[in-house]
Design an enzyme around this catalytic site. Sequence first.
Site, PDB file in Angstrom:
ATOM      1  N   LYS A  43      10.893  31.626  20.207  1.00  0.00           N
ATOM      2  CA  LYS A  43      11.551  32.083  21.425  1.00  0.00           C
ATOM      3  C   LYS A  43      13.054  32.295  21.182  1.00  0.00           C
ATOM      4  O   LYS A  43      13.581  31.903  20.134  1.00  0.00           O
ATOM      5  CB  LYS A  43      11.307  31.065  22.535  1.00  0.00           C
ATOM      6  CG  LYS A  43       9.829  30.945  22.910  1.00  0.00           C
ATOM      7  CD  LYS A  43       9.633  29.880  23.976  1.00  0.00           C
ATOM      8  CE  LYS A  43       8.177  29.731  24.364  1.00  0.00           C
ATOM      9  NZ  LYS A  43       8.000  28.681  25.403  1.00  0.00           N
ATOM     10  N   ASN A  69      12.009  25.411  24.827  1.00  0.00           N
ATOM     11  CA  ASN A  69      11.186  24.626  23.902  1.00  0.00           C
ATOM     12  C   ASN A  69      10.873  25.335  22.584  1.00  0.00           C
ATOM     13  O   ASN A  69       9.914  25.013  21.917  1.00  0.00           O
ATOM     14  CB  ASN A  69       9.928  24.111  24.585  1.00  0.00           C
ATOM     15  CG  ASN A  69       8.988  25.202  25.036  1.00  0.00           C
ATOM     16  OD1 ASN A  69       9.211  26.381  24.783  1.00  0.00           O
ATOM     17  ND2 ASN A  69       7.930  24.813  25.719  1.00  0.00           N
ATOM     18  N   HIS A  83       6.293  29.361  21.002  1.00  0.00           N
ATOM     19  CA  HIS A  83       5.026  29.533  21.722  1.00  0.00           C
ATOM     20  C   HIS A  83       3.914  29.628  20.692  1.00  0.00           C
ATOM     21  O   HIS A  83       4.085  30.251  19.646  1.00  0.00           O
ATOM     22  CB  HIS A  83       5.053  30.829  22.549  1.00  0.00           C
ATOM     23  CG  HIS A  83       3.699  31.270  23.011  1.00  0.00           C
ATOM     24  ND1 HIS A  83       3.133  30.817  24.177  1.00  0.00           N
ATOM     25  CD2 HIS A  83       2.781  32.101  22.450  1.00  0.00           C
ATOM     26  CE1 HIS A  83       1.927  31.356  24.314  1.00  0.00           C
ATOM     27  NE2 HIS A  83       1.695  32.139  23.278  1.00  0.00           N
TER      28      HIS A  83
END
EC number: 2.7.4.6
Length: 149
Positions: A9, A112, A115
């Site tokens: 990300k 985070n 993915h």
Amino acid sequence: MESTFIMIKPDGVQRGLIGEIISRFEKKGFYLKALKLVNVERSFAEKHYADLSSKPFFQGLVDYIISGPVVAMVWEGKSVVTTGRKIIGATNPLVSEPGTIRGDFAVDIGRNVIHGSDSIESANKEIALWFPEGLADWQSSQHPWIYEK
């Protein structure tokens, strides 16, 4: 062999974690079958996360994914979907085990780092969406040193 879709990300790209993340999958014995650096369009992000469109965090997630480039990848290997999720760690970095990507590099659930497909079905769908041109057809010379017949 099984395939999975993995996306680094925007926060992972901006923080210079691409090499570290690729290294973890390679060291496990998985094969990189496709990779591209992409600036994601809003409509494409909405399509990718369509299953989450009714969630209250959907627009924030889409805004985040289009905020900078992502690295889209396909990895191949035995049980790569399940094992890939273990390498990545729990969605919430605060409960991710040390040694996982999120456990080592992330703090907030909304940033985070990575993915990964959560099932073979979603992997197939995500791979078709992100790589309509297909995947590289190759096998590492290390294959017999990693996998039994």
